[in-house]
Design a protein around this motif. Structure first.
Motif, PDB file in Angstrom:
ATOM      1  N   THR A 115       0.847  -1.182   0.000  1.00  0.00           N
ATOM      2  CA  THR A 115       0.000   0.000   0.000  1.00  0.00           C
ATOM      3  C   THR A 115       0.892   1.244   0.000  1.00  0.00           C
ATOM      4  OG1 THR A 115      -0.146   0.133   2.430  1.00  0.00           O
ATOM      5  CG2 THR A 115      -1.745  -1.267   1.284  1.00  0.00           C
ATOM      6  N   LYS A 116       0.271   2.410   0.178  1.00  0.00           N
ATOM      7  CA  LYS A 116       1.024   3.655   0.188  1.00  0.00           C
ATOM      8  C   LYS A 116       0.752   4.426   1.476  1.00  0.00           C
ATOM      9  CE  LYS A 116       1.046   4.358  -4.843  1.00  0.00           C
ATOM     10  NZ  LYS A 116       0.700   5.282  -5.959  1.00  0.00           N
ATOM     11  N   THR A 117       1.701   5.246   1.852  1.00  0.00           N
ATOM     12  CA  THR A 117       1.512   6.169   2.970  1.00  0.00           C
ATOM     13  C   THR A 117       1.780   7.584   2.470  1.00  0.00           C
ATOM     14  OG1 THR A 117       2.076   6.620   5.276  1.00  0.00           O
ATOM     15  CG2 THR A 117       3.896   6.049   3.813  1.00  0.00           C
ATOM     16  N   ALA A 118       1.041   8.563   3.006  1.00  0.00           N
ATOM     17  CA  ALA A 118       1.145   9.956   2.566  1.00  0.00           C
ATOM     18  C   ALA A 118       1.951  10.776   3.575  1.00  0.00           C
ATOM     19  CB  ALA A 118      -0.238  10.561   2.383  1.00  0.00           C
ATOM     20  N   LEU A 130      15.531  21.141  -1.715  1.00  0.00           N
ATOM     21  CA  LEU A 130      15.312  20.239  -0.577  1.00  0.00           C
ATOM     22  C   LEU A 130      15.119  18.817  -1.070  1.00  0.00           C
ATOM     23  CD1 LEU A 130      12.069  19.373  -0.365  1.00  0.00           C
ATOM     24  CD2 LEU A 130      11.842  21.693   0.452  1.00  0.00           C
ATOM     25  N   SER A 131      15.223  17.891  -0.142  1.00  0.00           N
ATOM     26  CA  SER A 131      14.992  16.479  -0.442  1.00  0.00           C
ATOM     27  C   SER A 131      14.212  15.852   0.691  1.00  0.00           C
ATOM     28  CB  SER A 131      16.318  15.733  -0.636  1.00  0.00           C
ATOM     29  OG  SER A 131      17.062  15.710   0.565  1.00  0.00           O
ATOM     30  N   ILE A 132      13.463  14.812   0.346  1.00  0.00           N
ATOM     31  CA  ILE A 132      12.851  13.936   1.349  1.00  0.00           C
ATOM     32  C   ILE A 132      13.280  12.528   0.989  1.00  0.00           C
ATOM     33  CG2 ILE A 132      10.723  13.042   2.351  1.00  0.00           C
ATOM     34  CD1 ILE A 132       9.393  15.683   1.779  1.00  0.00           C
ATOM     35  N   LYS A 133      13.984  11.886   1.911  1.00  0.00           N
ATOM     36  CA  LYS A 133      14.524  10.556   1.655  1.00  0.00           C
ATOM     37  C   LYS A 133      14.158   9.619   2.796  1.00  0.00           C
ATOM     38  CE  LYS A 133      18.421  12.236  -1.111  1.00  0.00           C
ATOM     39  NZ  LYS A 133      19.880  12.200  -1.359  1.00  0.00           N
ATOM     40  N   ILE A 134      14.112   8.327   2.459  1.00  0.00           N
ATOM     41  CA  ILE A 134      13.807   7.281   3.426  1.00  0.00           C
ATOM     42  C   ILE A 134      15.110   6.576   3.801  1.00  0.00           C
ATOM     43  CG2 ILE A 134      12.399   5.242   3.909  1.00  0.00           C
ATOM     44  CD1 ILE A 134      10.683   7.642   3.214  1.00  0.00           C
ATOM     45  N   ALA A 185      15.217   5.141  -0.201  1.00  0.00           N
ATOM     46  CA  ALA A 185      14.423   5.693  -1.297  1.00  0.00           C
ATOM     47  C   ALA A 185      14.479   7.210  -1.252  1.00  0.00           C
ATOM     48  CB  ALA A 185      12.974   5.215  -1.226  1.00  0.00           C
ATOM     49  N   THR A 186      14.449   7.818  -2.431  1.00  0.00           N
ATOM     50  CA  THR A 186      14.360   9.271  -2.557  1.00  0.00           C
ATOM     51  C   THR A 186      12.979   9.619  -3.073  1.00  0.00           C
ATOM     52  OG1 THR A 186      16.728   9.504  -3.010  1.00  0.00           O
ATOM     53  CG2 THR A 186      15.293  11.315  -3.695  1.00  0.00           C
ATOM     54  N   LEU A 187      12.235  10.408  -2.281  1.00  0.00           N
ATOM     55  CA  LEU A 187      10.884  10.798  -2.672  1.00  0.00           C
ATOM     56  C   LEU A 187      10.867  12.149  -3.371  1.00  0.00           C
ATOM     57  CD1 LEU A 187       8.884   9.725   0.521  1.00  0.00           C
ATOM     58  CD2 LEU A 187       9.619   8.339  -1.423  1.00  0.00           C
ATOM     59  N   ILE A 188      11.666  13.079  -2.877  1.00  0.00           N
ATOM     60  CA  ILE A 188      11.739  14.430  -3.440  1.00  0.00           C
ATOM     61  C   ILE A 188      13.204  14.839  -3.450  1.00  0.00           C
ATOM     62  CG2 ILE A 188      11.139  16.875  -3.125  1.00  0.00           C
ATOM     63  CD1 ILE A 188       8.739  15.300  -3.882  1.00  0.00           C
ATOM     64  N   ASP A 189      13.651  15.454  -4.551  1.00  0.00           N
ATOM     65  CA  ASP A 189      15.009  16.022  -4.601  1.00  0.00           C
ATOM     66  C   ASP A 189      15.025  17.097  -5.674  1.00  0.00           C
ATOM     67  OD1 ASP A 189      17.635  16.609  -4.299  1.00  0.00           O
ATOM     68  OD2 ASP A 189      18.405  14.660  -4.952  1.00  0.00           O
ATOM     69  N   TRP A 246       4.691   7.401  -0.422  1.00  0.00           N
ATOM     70  CA  TRP A 246       5.705   6.357  -0.576  1.00  0.00           C
ATOM     71  C   TRP A 246       5.007   5.011  -0.624  1.00  0.00           C
ATOM     72  CZ3 TRP A 246       8.934   3.510   3.520  1.00  0.00           C
ATOM     73  CH2 TRP A 246       9.956   2.775   2.896  1.00  0.00           C
ATOM     74  N   ASP A 247       5.414   4.205  -1.598  1.00  0.00           N
ATOM     75  CA  ASP A 247       4.777   2.900  -1.821  1.00  0.00           C
ATOM     76  C   ASP A 247       5.539   1.746  -1.182  1.00  0.00           C
ATOM     77  OD1 ASP A 247       6.982   2.812  -3.444  1.00  0.00           O
ATOM     78  OD2 ASP A 247       5.880   2.591  -5.330  1.00  0.00           O
ATOM     79  N   GLY A 248       6.517   2.055  -0.319  1.00  0.00           N
ATOM     80  CA  GLY A 248       7.253   0.997   0.347  1.00  0.00           C
ATOM     81  C   GLY A 248       8.292   0.323  -0.529  1.00  0.00           C
ATOM     82  N   LYS A 249       8.682   1.003  -1.635  1.00  0.00           N
ATOM     83  CA  LYS A 249       9.689   0.430  -2.528  1.00  0.00           C
ATOM     84  C   LYS A 249      10.973   1.237  -2.466  1.00  0.00           C
ATOM     85  CE  LYS A 249       6.320  -1.544  -5.729  1.00  0.00           C
ATOM     86  NZ  LYS A 249       5.803  -1.588  -7.103  1.00  0.00           N
ATOM     87  N   ASP A 250      12.095   0.558  -2.686  1.00  0.00           N
ATOM     88  CA  ASP A 250      13.369   1.256  -2.667  1.00  0.00           C
ATOM     89  C   ASP A 250      13.650   1.899  -4.015  1.00  0.00           C
ATOM     90  OD1 ASP A 250      14.293  -0.724  -4.381  1.00  0.00           O
ATOM     91  OD2 ASP A 250      15.347  -1.840  -2.812  1.00  0.00           O
TER      92      ASP A 250
END
Length: 620
Positions: free
Chosen positions: A539-542, A556-560, A569-573, A585-589
Motif C-alpha cells: 500500500t502507500k503512505t502519505a 530540498l529532499s525527502i529521503k527514506i 528511497a528518494t521521494l523528493i530532490d 511512498w509505496d514501500g519500494k526502494d
C-alpha cells in the motif's frame, strides 16, 4: 465496413481447405475452395489475399480462371455474374510471417498466429490460405490438415474425423460458426492432450481441451486449473459460452492469441505458479469480445482489446473483491502512463499503435469509467446486450455507444468523444483549505485546475472523501473547465482530503495546497507524521510537508532511511516554491523493490533545516 479505399465486391460464405504440412521442408501444399457471393452485380473484378505463396491453377465455377497478382492480392475478372460463385485455388510454398503473426515452423512444431504486430493491416491468414482477409468478412470453414502420422493437428471448431493413410494422418476440423479470418489457426506437433469437464449455464457440456508439450504437463495443469472458474464467471455475466469447444494449444510463439475455440499460448507463459492467470482470463474473454462480436474495422481495436483487458479486472474483482479491483486498475493506469511517456498521447479510435497501453490498459479504463458513469445495472445490461445483438457478427464503436445509451437511458456522446476519439486524460492541480464559520460548522474550499498536455478540458467527475473526527463525507465534484472552485459545508473540522478513493477515474493529480497545520507559520519548514502509520506492504503512505515562503524556491529532499542510516528511497530532490505539499511512498526502494517490514526514518533536508520522523511498515 472497409479496410482500405479499395472496395472488394465479395462476401465469403465458406472456406473448404485441404492443407498438407511438410514438416521436413517447412512448406505447405494447399487446395482452397471458396464459396462467395458477389455484392455488386456491376463489378468487373474482385480479389483475394495471398502472400508469397505460388499459385498453380485457379478455377471459378469449374472454369479455368485468369488472374493477376499484385503485392498480396490476387485479382480475378468476373465473367459469371451468378449470385454465388466457387473459387478454387491450388497453391504451395513456404508460408510467411512478420515475426509475430503468420505461419511458423519450430522444433518439429508448426503453428499460426492470426494477428501480426508488425503488419498493417494485421490480418495474417493470407500467409497460408487464399482468403478475403479482412475482419468484417466472417465465414465458416472446413480444414483438412495432413501431417506426418506421428503428429497431431488441431484447428478451430470440432474434430469431424481422423484418417490415416501410409505415413500421414489427416485431421478434418469444422467451424460451423462464422469466424473472422484472423481467428483461423492450426497447431501441429507431438502434444500431450489434457481435458476438463465443464457444464455450461445452459446445461450443455462444453469440451475443454489442452494441447501441451509433454515436458510441461504438470505446469500446464496448474496454470490452467482456474479456467473453469473464469468461464463460469463470464457465462454468468456476459452470456453463455458461444462455441462448441474451448481449447488452448502451447506453441513457440510470443504472448497468446485468441483464435476462435483454440487459444494459442506461448511456452514462456507456462510456469506452474498461475502468475499469468490474467492472460488466461484475457484470451478466454476474447471469445465474447473479438470472436463472438468482432470488430468491423481495425480502427476499432478497442472493442477487442480494451474489453478483454477489463474482463481480467472484472474476474479478479469477483475473486478478490473491490479493493483488489482498485489496485488492479491502478496497475493498468501505470502501464498506460508508461506508454504515454514513450510514445506520447493518441486516441483509442484508429490508434497510432495498436498493441500497447493506450488500447489495452486505457481501453479497460474507459469501460471502468463507463461503469461508474451509468451505474452497475446498466453497465452489465450493456455488456449482455452487446453480446446478444451482435453475436457472430461485426460491429463498430458507434454501435456500442448506441447500446450503452439504450441501456442507460443517457446521452453518452460527451463521454465517448473525450475518452475514445480524443487523446489523453485529465491532469489536476488540487488545493484545498477550510475555515470556521461565524455561526456553526466549517466551509471547505477545493480548487481544481486541469493542466493536461493540450487545451482540451475533460468533463471529469472527481469523487472525494473528507475525513473528520466524526466520520467521512463523500461527494462528487464535476471538473469541466480549466479552473473551478467548490465549497462544502461540514459540521466538524476536516482532517484529510482523499481524491478518487475507489479509483474510478483515469487521471493524474498533485495536491499543491493543503490547510496549514495548527501552529505552522508560512515561513516554517514543516514535516508531518505520515498517514497511515503503520502501513502495510503493498500500500502507500502519505507525507505532508511545507516549504518556507521566505527566500523560496528552496532546494530540498525527502529521503527514506533504514535503521542503519542507509538511504533506501528518494521521494523528493528538487527546488520548490513555498507552500504545503503532499508526497506518497509505496514501500519500494530506489530500484523498485519492496523493502522489508520494519522501522524506517524519513527526513526533510534543506539548506536551512533538517526534520526527521519515524514510520513503520507491517508485512502482509
Amino acid at each position: 465496413m472497409v479496410e482500405s479505399d479499395e472496395i472488394n465486391p465479395v462476401d465469403v460464405k465458406h472456406y473448404n481447405v485441404d492443407l498438407f504440412i511438410n514438416m521436413s521442408t517447412k512448406t505447405i501444399d494447399g487446395h482452397a475452395q471458396i464459396l462467395l457471393a458477389l455484392t455488386d452485380s456491376n463489378a468487373t473484378q474482385f480479389y483475394l489475399h495471398l502472400s508469397t505463396l505460388t499459385m498453380a491453377d485457379a478455377f471459378i465455377n469449374n472454369q479455368k480462371a485468369s488472374y493477376t497478382r499484385s503485392s498480396d492480392k490476387v485479382y480475378f475478372e468476373i465473367d459469371d455474374h451468378a449470385s454465388e460463385i466457387i473459387v478454387e485455388i491450388d497453391y504451395a510454398g513456404t508460408p510467411g510471417n512478420d515475426g509475430f503473426g503468420g505461419f511458423f515452423f519450430q522444433n518439429n512444431y508448426a503453428f499460426t498466429i492470426g494477428q501480426g504486430l508488425y503488419s498493417q493491416p494485421p490480418s495474417m491468414l493470407r500467409h497460408w490460405i487464399p482468403s478475403h482477409d479482412v475482419p468484417f468478412d466472417k465465414a465458416t470453414i472446413d480444414l483438412h490438415l495432413t501431417v506426418p502420422k506421428e503428429l497431431d493437428a488441431f484447428a478451430n471448431g470440432v474434430l469431424v474425423s481422423t484418417t490415416v493413410e501410409n505415413n500421414t494422418k489427416t485431421f478434418f476440423w469444422r467451424e460451423q460458426h462464422p469466424i473472422a479470418t484472423y481467428l483461423i489457426a492450426v497447431a501441429v506437433g507431438q502434444y500431450a492432450k489434457l481435458g476438463m469437464p465443464f457444464v455450461s449455464v445452459t446445461g450443455d457440456s462444453i469440451s475443454l481441451e489442452f494441447y501441451v508439450f509433454p515436458n510441461d504437463v504438470n505446469n500446464a495443469q496448474t496454470d490452467w486449473a482456474n479456467l473453469p472458474r473464469m468461464l463460469t464467471f463470464f457465462e454468468q455475466n456476459f452470456s453463455s459460452y458461444p462455441f462448441d469447444r474451448y481449447s488452448m494449444a502451447q506453441a513457440y510463439n510470443r504472448g497468446a492469441m485468441e483464435h476462435q475455440t483454440m487459444t494459442t499460448y506461448s511456452h514462456e507463459l507456462i510456469t506452474g505458479d498461475n502468475r499469468y492467470d490474467y492472460i488466461v482470463a484475457h484470451e478466454l474473454a476474447h471469445h465474447w469480445w473479438g470472436d463472438l462480436v468482432t470488430l468491423g474495422d481495425w480502427k476499432d481495436i478497442w472493442l477487442n482489446e480494451g474489453f478483454a483487458t477489463y474482463s481480467e479486472a472484472l474476474y479478479f474483482e469477483h475473486i478478490y473483491g473491490d479493493d483488489y479491483l482498485a489496485k488492479y486498475m491502478e496497475a493498468l493506469s501505470e502501464i498506460y502512463l508508461a506508454e504515454v511517456a514513450r510514445r506520447g498521447h493518441f486516441a483509442l479510435y484508429d490508434p497510432e499503435y495498436m498493441w500497447g497501453g493506450t488500447v489495452y490498459q486505457k481501453g479497460a479504463w474507459v469501460l471502468h469509467m463507463l461503469r461508474w458513469t451509468i451505474g452497475e445495472a446498466a453497465f452489465w445490461r450493456t455488456l449482455q446486450s452487446w453480446a446478444q445483438c451482435y453475436a457472430y457478427d461485426n460491429a463498430l464503436i458507434p454501435d456500442f455507444i448506441a447500446i450503452a445509451e439504450e441501456q442507460s437511458g443517457q446521452n453518452l456522446q460527451w463521454f465517448f468523444d473525450q475518452w475514445i476519439y480524443r487523446a489523453g486524460y485529465p491532469d489536476f492541480d488540487i488545493s484545498w483549505d477550510y475555515q470556521k464559520n461565524s455561526a456553526v460548522g466549517y466551509t471547505v474550499t477545493i480548487d481544481i485546475k486541469q493542466q493536461q498536455w493540450d487545451k482540451f478540458q475533460f468533463i471529469a467527475p472527481v469523487e472525494i472523501e473528507i475525513e473528520t473526527a466524526t466520520g467521512t463525507v463523500v461527494d462528487t465534484l464535476i471538473s469541466s473547465s480549466q479552473q473551478q472552485q467548490f465549497q462544502i459545508t461540514l459540521d466538524t473540522a476536516p482532517a484529510r482530503l482523499i481524491i478518487d478513493p475507489y479509483n474510478w477515474l483515469l487521471k493524474q493529480y498533485d495536491i499543491v495546497g493543503n490547510p496549514a497545520p495548527p501552529g505552522v507559520r508560512p515561513n516554517d519548514f514543516y514535516l508531518a507524521q505520515n498517514y497511515p502509520n503503520p502501513f502495510m506492504q503493498g500500500t502507500k503512505t502519505a507525507i505532508v510537508y511545507q516549504v518556507a515562503q521566505l527566500n523560496s524556491p528552496h532546494a530540498l529532499s525527502i529521503k527514506i532511511y533504514n535503521i542503519l542510516g542507509q538511504e533506501v528511497a528518494t521521494l523528493i530532490d528538487r527546488s520548490l516554491h513555498g507552500g504545503l505539499y503532499n508526497v506518497s511512498w509505496d514501500g519500494k526502494d530506489n530500484t523498485g523493490k519492496n523493502v522489508p517490514a520494519g522501522v524506517y526514518f524519513y527526513r526533510l533536508q534543506s539548506q536551512k533545516q533538517n526534520i526527521e520522523k519515524k514510520l513503520v511498515i507491517f508485512g502482509n
